[in-house]
Each structure stands twice: as C-alpha cells, then as structure tokens.
Design a protein around this motif. Sequence first.
Motif, short mmCIF file in Angstrom:
data_model
loop_
_atom_site.label_atom_id
_atom_site.label_comp_id
_atom_site.label_asym_id
_atom_site.label_seq_id
_atom_site.Cartn_x
_atom_site.Cartn_y
_atom_site.Cartn_z
N LYS A 157 -62.01 49.59 55.44
CA LYS A 157 -60.57 49.49 55.59
C LYS A 157 -60.14 50.52 56.62
O LYS A 157 -60.61 51.66 56.56
CB LYS A 157 -59.86 49.76 54.26
N TYR A 246 -45.50 53.45 47.59
CA TYR A 246 -46.42 52.95 48.61
C TYR A 246 -45.96 53.37 50.00
O TYR A 246 -44.80 53.73 50.21
CB TYR A 246 -46.51 51.42 48.56
N ARG A 253 -58.93 45.13 57.19
CA ARG A 253 -59.71 45.13 55.95
C ARG A 253 -60.86 44.14 56.03
O ARG A 253 -60.65 42.96 56.30
CB ARG A 253 -58.80 44.79 54.76
N VAL A 271 -49.86 50.50 51.02
CA VAL A 271 -50.98 51.33 50.59
C VAL A 271 -50.45 52.37 49.60
O VAL A 271 -49.45 53.03 49.88
CB VAL A 271 -51.64 52.04 51.79
N PRO A 272 -51.09 52.54 48.43
CA PRO A 272 -50.62 53.56 47.48
C PRO A 272 -50.51 54.93 48.14
O PRO A 272 -51.39 55.33 48.91
CB PRO A 272 -51.70 53.55 46.39
N SER A 274 -51.08 57.68 47.09
CA SER A 274 -52.19 58.56 46.73
C SER A 274 -53.48 58.26 47.50
O SER A 274 -54.43 59.03 47.44
CB SER A 274 -52.47 58.44 45.23
N HIS A 275 -53.52 57.15 48.22
CA HIS A 275 -54.73 56.77 48.94
C HIS A 275 -54.86 57.60 50.21
O HIS A 275 -53.86 57.88 50.88
CB HIS A 275 -54.66 55.27 49.30
N GLU A 290 -66.37 51.89 51.82
CA GLU A 290 -66.87 51.88 50.45
C GLU A 290 -68.27 51.29 50.48
O GLU A 290 -68.49 50.20 51.04
CB GLU A 290 -65.96 51.03 49.55
N GLN A 296 -67.48 56.51 48.64
CA GLN A 296 -66.34 56.39 49.53
C GLN A 296 -66.43 57.43 50.64
O GLN A 296 -66.62 58.61 50.38
CB GLN A 296 -65.04 56.56 48.73
N GLU A 432 -52.54 47.05 48.83
CA GLU A 432 -53.89 47.60 48.68
C GLU A 432 -54.02 48.29 47.34
O GLU A 432 -53.08 48.89 46.83
CB GLU A 432 -54.18 48.58 49.80
N GLY A 433 -55.21 48.20 46.73
CA GLY A 433 -55.46 48.93 45.49
C GLY A 433 -55.52 48.02 44.30
O GLY A 433 -55.13 46.87 44.34
#
Length: 433
Positions: A157, A246, A253, A271-272, A274-275, A290, A296, A432-433
Amino acid sequence: MTPAKPLKVALLGCGVVGSEVARLLLDNADEFQARVGRRLELVGIAVRNLAKPRPGLDAALFTDDAAALVRRPGVDLVIEVMGGVEPARSLILAAIYNGASVITANKQLLAQDGATLYTAAAQTGVDLYFEAAVAGAIPIIRPLRESLVGDEVTAVKGIVNGTTNFILDKMTTEGSSFDEVLAEAQRLGFAEEDPTADVEGLDAAAKAAILASLAFHSRVKLDDVDCEGITGVTPADVATASELGYVIKLLARCSLAPDGSISVGVHPTMVPASHPLANVSGAFNAVYIESRHAGQLMFMGPGAGGSPTASAVLGDVVTAARNRVRGASGPGESSYSARPITPRAMVPSRFYVSLSVEDEPGVLARIAAAFARYQVSIQAVRQESEPGRPEGQGAKLAILTHVARVGDLRAAVEELQALPDVRSGIALMRVEG
C-alpha cells in the motif's frame, strides 16, 4: 599495471533529473571510481534542443542524435530519464542489443511494456535497473526485487504521488478546496501546468503496476490497475473523514486474494488516523508492505525532485557498473507465479457512502434493506441536518460499511439512487483497515 579502461556512460535526457545525474557523475568521479573499481566516463548526453543553455556542463557532450549515441561502440551503461513510451522504448532496446546495461526512471514504459525490456535484457545478459521509477529516492524496488524474495508479500500500500499528497494534506490541515490547493501546488512547482497524470491517478497507477509485478512475481500492466483520481474530493469529505477518525489519501493498493489472484487499484481512500500512512505529509511518498514472515515494513521519503531521483538513479548506476566489472548480472524479471488479476467487481473493501435523503420515518430502514439485498453490511451511520435546508426537511447520511465486494456495493448504490427518498449525488470512497 595498466589502469583499467573506464566504463562509458551515455545519458538520455537532461531535464531536472538528467542534469543532476550528469552533474553528480562529473563532480564525484573519484568517489564513484572508488565504489565501482573502474572510472565512470560520461561520453554523451542526448537532448532534443541543442541550443538550450545548460550551465556547468560541457557543450561537447551534447547530441540530438540519441539513436547514434546508444549504438556508439563501447558504451557500457545507458541512463534513460527522458520519460514517455516512445522513443524511449526503441532507444532502450537499441542500447540493450548493443550490449549496454540500462538504468531507467521510466514508469510509464515499464508499466505498459516492461516485459519486452526484461526479455531483451535476459537475451543479451545485461542489467535492467529502475529504482527511480517508483517513489523517487525511497529504496523500494530493490527490497521487493531482492530483500524480500525469500518471503511472501501479501499487500503493498502506498502514497506514491507527491502532488496529490500535497493537495490532500493541505485540504486536511487548512480546509482549502481542491482547486485552491492545486493552484498553490503549481505555483510552488509541486504540480505540472497540466496536472492530469497526477490528479487523475495515472502516475500512481503506473507505479502500482510495477510494485504489484515485483511483489507478486507476475506481469501486471497499467491496464490492470483500477484507477480513480482526487478531483472529486471535497472539503466536506475531508472534514467528515476527520470527524470519523480518518485521513484521506490517494492510496495505491496491491493485494493478494485468498484465491491467489491479485487486485491492483489507485483510489482516494479514508485511512485510519492511527495508520502510519495517515501521517505522511506534504509532497512525501511512503510505501507500506505486509509480508508473511517479515510482517509490516514502512519506507518513506521524498518521492520526486532532481536530487532525490538522481540519488536513486545513481544507486542503480553503481550497482550495474559493479556487475559489469565482475562480469555478473543482477536479477531479471520474476514472473513465475503468473497470478491472474482479481475481477474489479470482486475486489473486497470497506466503503464510506455519503448521501442526502428526505428526513422522514422509514428512510433509513429502506436504505439498510437495499444494502442488505446485496450482502453489504453497515458498520456505522452518522446523520446530520443537510446544509442549506430547513431543520427536519433533509438529512445527510455518512455510512461506513463492513468489507463488501465492489460490484455488490455499486449495485446497492444504483438501487439507492432510484429510491424517491434519496436525493442526487451519492459519493463513494474506499476505507482502509
């Protein structure tokens, strides 16, 4: 002992990147000799316009006959930074069949017809390197091509276009509109006068095809990439994404499906926050991998510009030159898996759906029923009064779904558009997520 003959280098293109490559080759000749074991001699630079001034570079190096330059006897390495499919393809093939190793930054050519170049290089036993074709200075091609070949990559990604990341980042931090930030990006030199390739996702799509080919050992072409740009992203979308936790990014991707097929797409994606990718700001690029065993991995840095891209080009030059000195060659194409492309309608994703509806009893139930008929499960719904309409006469719904197939989600949306309770303008975005 007689000093070893220098390795002869030809350069195709002398724009922002090419001029920096030439300058570094000339200014750091002793350093490169120490690293390679042989001197690197720049013997010619092919350009379209000989009359254009190029300060600091010897005019005797320049030629407008690129075809003659790549066929010149004794040329060991050819660097192509012209861009475009033709005449770059013909010139690269001529160089390869003349026995030269090739270093290119040409993402469009590799994404459209990389297999032809790989085949020619394999036939003649020369190298084909292209680290600078994806994400500028970020070392991502070599890790996929060499470092992770003992592992199984399951997803790649990435934010691989600096222009769109700059625009979306400014829209997020300043609340500006797309048009306002695009104009600023053009003033600052982050966007071209014609920004179509960037803002419509075409540049990122070419890079996604290259990444998917390497990650999954299969031939993936530009036509295999499902591509959507960012021109439809509004400040309201950005604000809603922020309220939901987000950040919107143009995300490339590439994923391995359970059935062994691979999906490749470029889309505006929530995208979260937290990502790690959510925190990539400005014109920076980042690629997130990944894999089955390494887990990761994250690579981040400048994705464009003369110096960063030249750094990636020259890294390949040193590697190809070292191989030349040893009489060896680097890795070629790895396409043994020959994985099929997942049909676009079958690609799974979570989605954000935004729609305006009449604020009446039963509307939400009818919308939920339409989603259910196509096996689309709703995770969360957020409702607020529709801007510009009196309280109680209209509502805006923001819906987050669980994972659903693209075809099922689109079929559900088509049914929603026909409901009398739903006003025009349903917006979709991947999550995403």
